[in-house]
Motif scaffolding. Sequence first.
Motif, PDB file in Angstrom:
ATOM      1  N   UNK A   1       0.838  -1.315   0.059  1.00 43.83           N
ATOM      2  CA  UNK A   1      -0.098   0.003   0.120  1.00 43.83           C
ATOM      3  C   UNK A   1       0.893   1.240   0.043  1.00 43.83           C
ATOM      4  N   UNK A   2       0.424   2.259  -0.688  1.00 43.48           N
ATOM      5  CA  UNK A   2       1.052   3.527  -0.492  1.00 43.48           C
ATOM      6  C   UNK A   2       1.090   4.061   0.777  1.00 43.48           C
ATOM      7  N   UNK A   3       2.028   4.616   1.274  1.00 46.91           N
ATOM      8  CA  UNK A   3       1.910   5.208   2.728  1.00 46.91           C
ATOM      9  C   UNK A   3       0.902   6.555   2.904  1.00 46.91           C
ATOM     10  N   UNK A   4       0.025   6.541   3.905  1.00 48.14           N
ATOM     11  CA  UNK A   4      -0.767   7.494   4.438  1.00 48.14           C
ATOM     12  C   UNK A   4      -0.053   8.385   5.584  1.00 48.14           C
ATOM     13  N   UNK A   5      -0.305   9.601   5.343  1.00 50.98           N
ATOM     14  CA  UNK A   5       0.659  10.663   6.193  1.00 50.98           C
ATOM     15  C   UNK A   5      -0.032  10.241   7.520  1.00 50.98           C
ATOM     16  N   UNK A   6       0.744  10.429   8.527  1.00 51.12           N
ATOM     17  CA  UNK A   6       0.236  10.200  10.079  1.00 51.12           C
ATOM     18  C   UNK A   6      -0.795  11.457  10.211  1.00 51.12           C
ATOM     19  N   UNK A   7      -0.684  12.354   9.777  1.00 46.15           N
ATOM     20  CA  UNK A   7      -1.709  13.470  10.041  1.00 46.15           C
ATOM     21  C   UNK A   7      -3.006  13.283   9.096  1.00 46.15           C
ATOM     22  N   UNK A   8      -3.141  12.121   8.467  1.00 48.28           N
ATOM     23  CA  UNK A   8      -4.530  11.747   7.998  1.00 48.28           C
ATOM     24  C   UNK A   8      -5.324  10.965   8.830  1.00 48.28           C
ATOM     25  N   UNK A   9      -6.428  11.374   9.303  1.00 47.69           N
ATOM     26  CA  UNK A   9      -7.393  10.648  10.214  1.00 47.69           C
ATOM     27  C   UNK A   9      -7.668   9.229   9.452  1.00 47.69           C
TER      28      UNK A   9
END
Length: 106
Positions: free
Chosen positions: A7-15
């Motif tokens: 999977x493509x990384x999801x930023x930690x800031x994204x809920x």
Amino acid sequence: MDSLDWFDPIPDSHPLPVTRRQDENVSPEVELEHLRLELDYEILEMKRVLKIGGHAIFRSAGKYPWYRKRFEMAGFKLEAVDIRENGLAIDRVNMYASLWRAEKLA
């Protein structure tokens, strides 16, 4: 579960998403955003089906996979079961760099 590495990384800031989309008539942009969050949906489904104290186990090609934070955001406590150090294999084929346990807390 090493499929999570793809999977493509999801930023930690994204809920984390609140609910899974049910509408069939959506724009391509909405569908693309849904696909970007598929990893979160998998983690939330694991949380839904596990009892409190239940475990999800995953292995990774990385020593510290980026998606550990997504498990923590969903209410799991993570523990490294084994991490390849000094070139020593953690499995018989030396394919994975780490093995993790995620315990559902609440």
